[in-house]
Design an enzyme around this catalytic site. Structure first.
Site, PDB file in Angstrom:
ATOM      1  N   PRO A  47      -1.311   1.281  -8.997  1.00  0.00           N
ATOM      2  CA  PRO A  47      -1.303   0.110  -8.111  1.00  0.00           C
ATOM      3  C   PRO A  47      -1.020   0.483  -6.660  1.00  0.00           C
ATOM      4  O   PRO A  47      -0.095   1.242  -6.386  1.00  0.00           O
ATOM      5  CB  PRO A  47      -0.164  -0.745  -8.688  1.00  0.00           C
ATOM      6  CG  PRO A  47       0.752   0.240  -9.342  1.00  0.00           C
ATOM      7  CD  PRO A  47      -0.117   1.335  -9.866  1.00  0.00           C
ATOM      8  N   ASP A  86       1.840  -2.744  -6.517  1.00  0.00           N
ATOM      9  CA  ASP A  86       3.159  -2.145  -6.364  1.00  0.00           C
ATOM     10  C   ASP A  86       3.894  -2.993  -5.328  1.00  0.00           C
ATOM     11  O   ASP A  86       3.631  -2.886  -4.126  1.00  0.00           O
ATOM     12  CB  ASP A  86       3.035  -0.695  -5.891  1.00  0.00           C
ATOM     13  CG  ASP A  86       4.345   0.056  -6.023  1.00  0.00           C
ATOM     14  OD1 ASP A  86       5.395  -0.611  -6.138  1.00  0.00           O
ATOM     15  OD2 ASP A  86       4.336   1.301  -5.997  1.00  0.00           O
ATOM     16  N   TRP A 517       9.468   4.476  -8.221  1.00  0.00           N
ATOM     17  CA  TRP A 517       8.639   5.402  -8.994  1.00  0.00           C
ATOM     18  C   TRP A 517       8.975   5.318 -10.483  1.00  0.00           C
ATOM     19  O   TRP A 517       8.131   5.624 -11.326  1.00  0.00           O
ATOM     20  CB  TRP A 517       8.801   6.835  -8.482  1.00  0.00           C
ATOM     21  CG  TRP A 517       8.117   7.029  -7.171  1.00  0.00           C
ATOM     22  CD1 TRP A 517       8.692   7.234  -5.957  1.00  0.00           C
ATOM     23  CD2 TRP A 517       6.699   7.008  -6.936  1.00  0.00           C
ATOM     24  NE1 TRP A 517       7.737   7.345  -4.980  1.00  0.00           N
ATOM     25  CE2 TRP A 517       6.512   7.217  -5.547  1.00  0.00           C
ATOM     26  CE3 TRP A 517       5.582   6.831  -7.745  1.00  0.00           C
ATOM     27  CZ2 TRP A 517       5.245   7.255  -4.965  1.00  0.00           C
ATOM     28  CZ3 TRP A 517       4.321   6.862  -7.172  1.00  0.00           C
ATOM     29  CH2 TRP A 517       4.163   7.074  -5.799  1.00  0.00           C
ATOM     30  N   GLN A 553      -0.454  12.418  -5.233  1.00  0.00           N
ATOM     31  CA  GLN A 553       0.111  11.781  -6.414  1.00  0.00           C
ATOM     32  C   GLN A 553       0.381  12.765  -7.548  1.00  0.00           C
ATOM     33  O   GLN A 553       0.984  12.389  -8.558  1.00  0.00           O
ATOM     34  CB  GLN A 553      -0.812  10.665  -6.913  1.00  0.00           C
ATOM     35  CG  GLN A 553      -1.006   9.521  -5.941  1.00  0.00           C
ATOM     36  CD  GLN A 553       0.251   8.677  -5.761  1.00  0.00           C
ATOM     37  OE1 GLN A 553       1.305   9.002  -6.287  1.00  0.00           O
ATOM     38  NE2 GLN A 553       0.133   7.598  -5.012  1.00  0.00           N
ATOM     39  N   TRP A 557       3.063   9.923  -8.641  1.00  0.00           N
ATOM     40  CA  TRP A 557       2.763   9.056  -9.781  1.00  0.00           C
ATOM     41  C   TRP A 557       2.416   9.827 -11.051  1.00  0.00           C
ATOM     42  O   TRP A 557       2.911   9.519 -12.140  1.00  0.00           O
ATOM     43  CB  TRP A 557       1.638   8.092  -9.415  1.00  0.00           C
ATOM     44  CG  TRP A 557       1.396   7.030 -10.433  1.00  0.00           C
ATOM     45  CD1 TRP A 557       2.322   6.204 -11.013  1.00  0.00           C
ATOM     46  CD2 TRP A 557       0.136   6.679 -11.016  1.00  0.00           C
ATOM     47  NE1 TRP A 557       1.719   5.349 -11.910  1.00  0.00           N
ATOM     48  CE2 TRP A 557       0.378   5.621 -11.932  1.00  0.00           C
ATOM     49  CE3 TRP A 557      -1.171   7.138 -10.843  1.00  0.00           C
ATOM     50  CZ2 TRP A 557      -0.643   5.027 -12.667  1.00  0.00           C
ATOM     51  CZ3 TRP A 557      -2.188   6.543 -11.578  1.00  0.00           C
ATOM     52  CH2 TRP A 557      -1.930   5.504 -12.484  1.00  0.00           C
ATOM     53  N   LYS A 590      -6.111  13.276  10.619  1.00  0.00           N
ATOM     54  CA  LYS A 590      -5.817  12.093   9.841  1.00  0.00           C
ATOM     55  C   LYS A 590      -6.479  10.882  10.482  1.00  0.00           C
ATOM     56  O   LYS A 590      -6.505  10.751  11.703  1.00  0.00           O
ATOM     57  CB  LYS A 590      -4.299  11.882   9.780  1.00  0.00           C
ATOM     58  CG  LYS A 590      -3.879  10.679   8.963  1.00  0.00           C
ATOM     59  CD  LYS A 590      -2.355  10.558   8.926  1.00  0.00           C
ATOM     60  CE  LYS A 590      -1.931   9.341   8.122  1.00  0.00           C
ATOM     61  NZ  LYS A 590      -0.461   9.205   8.059  1.00  0.00           N
ATOM     62  N   LYS A 593      -6.355   4.705  14.105  1.00  0.00           N
ATOM     63  CA  LYS A 593      -6.971   3.846  15.108  1.00  0.00           C
ATOM     64  C   LYS A 593      -6.766   4.405  16.498  1.00  0.00           C
ATOM     65  O   LYS A 593      -7.644   4.307  17.360  1.00  0.00           O
ATOM     66  CB  LYS A 593      -6.386   2.431  15.020  1.00  0.00           C
ATOM     67  CG  LYS A 593      -6.860   1.628  13.815  1.00  0.00           C
ATOM     68  CD  LYS A 593      -6.326   0.207  13.848  1.00  0.00           C
ATOM     69  CE  LYS A 593      -6.846  -0.601  12.662  1.00  0.00           C
ATOM     70  NZ  LYS A 593      -6.310  -1.986  12.667  1.00  0.00           N
TER      71      LYS A 593
END
Length: 961
Positions: A47, A86, A517, A553, A557, A590, A593
């Site tokens: 999520p 999440d 987590w 992750q 996760w 990265k 904007k």
């Protein structure tokens, strides 16, 4: 079904229309319902944070989360896809605090916890349709309406169950360890969450100081530290008993330090060596046990201010003497626990000094002033500055401190071996992650700090009595039985107010919440409210079949799911996992904007198509776990290449409409190479079956990059070889059976391609399938094709012929002192080849493609594979001019707006004698190639001038009646 030309829509039109078409017809729901629950394929959807916004990175994972389930659905699996949010933890809290103008934990408490929790909940419920809109736009099928949230009451009860289960098994314990700690948020963090993204570690410049500790015997030990802010908490020194130390005289001062480091340490401000005298040599073991005067005059107790032995002290840097502030260092703390060394806190949970000369000052703001102050007071011998990488909070950006903190832990060390064993059956792609980053993370992971000193999360279900007795609660029913209280919402502060008595003692809940987590790692069972509901559904479908997320992750996760599953169920929680890289901006940095280095996803999809973006990302290095700089131009390039499919469709419908060719969608439609006579038809049908087999093989292995690798080459083969070589069969074939085979072959290949592309470019696949008269409501409701019949001989012969053609064309363009380049429209006399003998069909193709009069086989062996005679006779020259004339006339037909099957009257005029001779000699060929009924020098309605091999040619034509 009859076909009509010029009826197709632009990508942006049909993509947006199909989103609504699928919703109106409930196509997604049908794709699930038509599959049996006994054939379930379980996909775990990590999520996203509910407070976040969609970006290219989240779209990447969503695209993969769509492609694999679509494929598995077509293979007969029931793939339920439910969105999840999440909604807990620091991201949600920081989102609320930004809206409220709150900047720290202290300000939260001043604002009022109940108001803060209510505001946070409202923020989590106010998510806009931005996510659903962009997920629809990208073509992902997922159930938003049934989405679970980690803040849901049922979800949190499953977390309580998991906590109690693990506590009862002895896998969760309370303790104190030195942890990474955010002073702004006022909570410890786990190493895994801090290190999941590279940006958490930032380069900082800190003072490193050489500190003088005076022994009771009058000597001075010189210790080194890069954390002057910890000096007020000093309670001990450490040396390595095996190292050699010396006492030196430098000017008027005397110091003890490691012998091997003396020359490095004893330098001036310009790093020039200082003169020093060695007074004596001392073994490290001789220093152990000596006492020294408290550094800042504060006595920390009987066992404080001693020198201790520690084998982690090295002679690689510093002085070989380590200052210990056990409250703020991992190794220091462990040594203190072993030896009963006092642990002193001088900084509060918000990062402000509570004692010493810097009371009330922020630890990081005071760091450099402390170094300078102690230098001025003679406690610090010298100051140097070091630049090093230091962890920062991954949520708020605050510099973290290491701090001894009472927390609750999941015992990873006790299950580490099993975690490693259960990693073995998992299929990782790319494979190197399995025994690389994931395995190394398991090997090095400390016990998991699962508690947080925060507010908006699942409340830790632990109640304590004044005597220290612990009661862990595993369900709301159990809490009601103990307290008589039932809540609508078990968040803080309401759950904090629940107390109960056991054996005359009143139990109150401890002031901690769960690590988010822990919640995320519980997703496989908590989304079902297990074990309170859906027991059979969860247990029957666990472990899950597939997960995918980006590389960060692996330490987050993926790791936490694995840890939770091993702890609770003794097995891995997923069977197959894809790890993607990071999507970078067009400059490799990265996406930001402020950098202006990316185009908004919606704008990009509207410009080129969602399918093009999907195809590019799926075929990029991202799916090999590598980073990828997204360039708009590359999306455009894919759009152009996929456009070849529509070019073929346009070609097909244009001639199908003219000839009235029809297809009956009610009849089973299959085609095998053996059903066809023309080798070109056999070849392209075999090629599409090869593609079918290739995609199946690599999708079954979760190797998406290799899956995608053959799609564009096939499209190129179909468009630039099959269609181009078959053009004459569609518009002037003398064999009706051959023309019919050409139609049904191209129709079959395009229809088959629409099915094979369905998991990857769902919009294009659906639009093409519907336009071609597929018999189903949707291409996405079809079974995955398994017809792999291939005419291997035809594939081999065609490949050999094309290889010879490529070499022949290369020889045409070869230039040397003895040879000139010869353009392709100029016929040549002969090409000879060696190797495998091809029959006349393929030799005729070679002759046409290389434009030679004859192709000769020169035997199985030869010095060169291909030899080309580049001699141009007058006859060959005139034939070449004829081809130039045909090209000019075809262009004129287009300019005149004629249809492809229109017959014409044609006039050609030129003053060039050689060109006129070529026209006269090859008049019948010119008429046949240009559909001219008449060829003369009269003037007709349309007239244009053009160059034919440098000579002026006037073309005049009109449609014949």
């Amino acid at each position: 079904m009859k076909f009509q030309a010029n009826t197709r829509r632009r990508a942006i039109e049909y993509e947006k229309a199909l989103v609504q078409y699928w919703k109106d017809n409930k196509t997604f729901e049908k794709s699930i319902e038509q599959r049996s629950a006994d054939d379930a394929y379980v996909f775990y959807d990590g999520p996203p944070f509910i407070s976040g916004v969609p970006h290219h990175g989240t779209l990447l994972s969503s695209i993969v989360k769509d492609a694999i389930p679509r494929y598995q659905t077509m293979k007969g699996k029931r793939v339920e896809r439910v969105w999840g949010w999440d909604a807990h933890g620091l991201p949600a809290e920081r989102y609320t605090e930004k809206k409220l103008g709150i900047h720290s934990r202290k300000e939260v408490l001043e604002f009022g916890l109940e108001k803060y929790i209510n505001a946070t909940r409202e923020n989590m419920l106010e998510t806009s349709s931005a996510w659903e809109d962009v997920i629809d736009r990208i073509g992902r099928w997922v159930d938003f309406k049934g989405a679970y949230k980690t803040m849901d009451k049922d979800y949190m009860e499953s977390i309580w169950w998991a906590f109690k289960t693990l506590y009862d098994k002895g896998k969760i314990y309370e303790g104190e360890k030195v942890l990474m700690y955010c002073t702004l948020d006022g909570t410890p963090l786990s190493k895994a969450e801090v290190t999941m993204d590279s940006g958490a570690y930032q380069d900082v410049t800190d003072p490193s100081v050489y500190v003088k500790f005076k022994l009771e015997d009058g000597s001075t030990m010189l210790a080194w530290t890069t954390t002057p802010w910890t000096l007020p908490a000093n309670t001990a020194l450490a040396v390595n008993p095996e190292l050699d130390y010396i006492e030196v005289k430098v000017g008027d001062e005397q110091f003890i330090l490691a012998e091997e480091l003396a020359a490095k340490v004893l330098t001036d401000e310009k790093h020039q060596p200082l003169q020093y005298e060695v007074l004596r040599k001392i073994k490290g073991s001789e220093l152990v046990g000596k006492k020294y005067q408290p550094l800042l005059g504060v006595d920390r107790g009987a066992n404080a201010h001693k020198v201790w032995a520690a084998d982690y002290v090295s002679n690689e840097d510093g002085t070989g003497i380590v200052h210990l502030a056990p409250a703020y260092g991992e190794e220091d703390f462990e040594l203190a626990k072993e030896n009963n060394i006092p642990v002193v806190h001088v900084i509060d949970q918000n990062g402000f000094y509570t004692e010493s000369d810097w009371v009330g000052q922020n630890v990081w703001e005071a760091n450099k002033p402390i170094a300078k102050d102690l230098h001025e007071r003679g406690i610090v011998w010298k100051i140097e500055y070091v630049r090093h990488s230091y962890p920062h909070c991954h949520r708020c950006g605050t510099r973290l401190m290491y701090r001894a903190h009472p927390s609750w832990f999941l015992n990873i060390d006790a299950q580490r071996k099993l975690m490693l064993e259960k990693n073995e059956p998992i299929n990782w792609f790319p494979e190197h992650v399995k025994h690389g980053r994931f395995e190394k993370n398991i090997e090095q992971a400390p016990d998991w700090n699962i508690s947080r000193d925060r507010f908006w999360a699942t409340a830790m279900p632990v109640w304590k009595s004044p005597s220290g007795k612990v009661k862990v609660v595993g369900s709301y029913a159990e809490l009601k039985e103990l307290s008589g209280v039932e809540l609508d919402d078990y968040h803080r502060p309401w759950v904090d107010e629940i107390v109960f008595d056991i054996d005359g003692e009143t139990y109150t809940r401890i002031d901690k919440v769960m690590d988010s987590w822990f919640e995320a790692g519980s997703m496989p069972f908590a989304q079902f409210h297990y074990p309170f509901e859906n027991v059979e559904k969860f247990e029957k479908n666990f472990p899950g079949d597939f997960i995918v997320e980006y590389i960060g992750q692996v330490r987050a996760w993926f790791y936490y799911m694995h840890a939770m599953s091993i702890a609770l169920f003794g097995t891995n929680s997923f069977k197959n996992v894809i790890v993607t890289g990071n999507v970078a901006g067009n400059d490799g940095r990265k996406m930001s904007k402020s950098y202006g280095n990316y185009t908004d996803p919606n704008e990009l999809m509207d410009k080129f198509s969602a399918d093009s973006l999907r195809f590019l990302l799926l075929s990029s290095p991202l799916l090999n776990g590598e980073d990828f700089a997204l360039q708009d131009k590359e999306v455009g390039d894919v759009a152009r290449k996929l456009g070849m499919i529509w070019n073929m469709y346009d070609f097909f419908t244009m001639y199908a409409e003219v000839d009235g060719w029809e297809f009956d969608p009610e009849k089973p439609f299959t085609l095998n190479p053996d059903d066809l006579n023309n080798p070109l038809d056999k070849w392209i049908v075999s090629r599409v079956h090869q593609l079918n087999q290739h995609i199946t093989e690599h999708m079954d292995a979760y190797n998406i990059p290799e899956t995608m690798a053959e799609i564009l080459p096939f499209i190129d083969d179909a468009s630039n070889w099959f269609v181009r070589r078959s053009r004459r069969r569609f518009w002037k074939s003398e064999d009706d059976n051959d023309k019919n085979d050409a139609y049904r072959t191209l129709h079959y290949v395009l229809l088959k391609l629409s099915v094979l592309l369905a998991p990857f470019t769902p919009f294009l696949a659906e639009e093409l399938y519907q336009k071609l008269g597929g018999g189903s409501e949707s291409v996405h409701l079809l079974d995955w094709p398994t017809n792999y019949s291939v005419d291997e001989a035809t594939i081999e012969f065609m490949a050999e012929a094309r290889k010879i053609i490529e070499q022949g064309l290369s020889l045409r363009m070869f230039k040397s002192d003895d040879e000139q380049q010869v353009k392709i429209r100029q016929p040549l006399s002969k090409l000879s080849y060696t190797g495998q003998k091809l029959d006349s069909y393929y030799e005729n193709i070679i002759a046409e493609e290389v434009n030679v009069k004859t192709v000769e086989y020169a035997g199985a062996e030869g010095v060169e594979l291909v030899v080309l005679d580049k001699t141009i006779t007058p006859e060959l020259k005139r034939e070449g001019l004829m081809r130039e004339v045909v090209r000019v006339v075809q262009n004129a037909r287009k300019e005149a707006g004629l249809n492809v099957d229109d017959r014409i009257k044609l006039s050609l005029k030129t003053d060039d004698e050689e060109l006129r001779a070529a026209i006269t000699e090859h008049s019948e060929t010119i008429k046949a190639e240009t559909l001219a009924l008449e060829l003369g020098e009269a003037d007709y309605g349309f007239k244009t001038d053009a160059k034919a091999d440098g000579a002026l040619l006037t073309v005049s034509l009109e449609k014949a009646s």
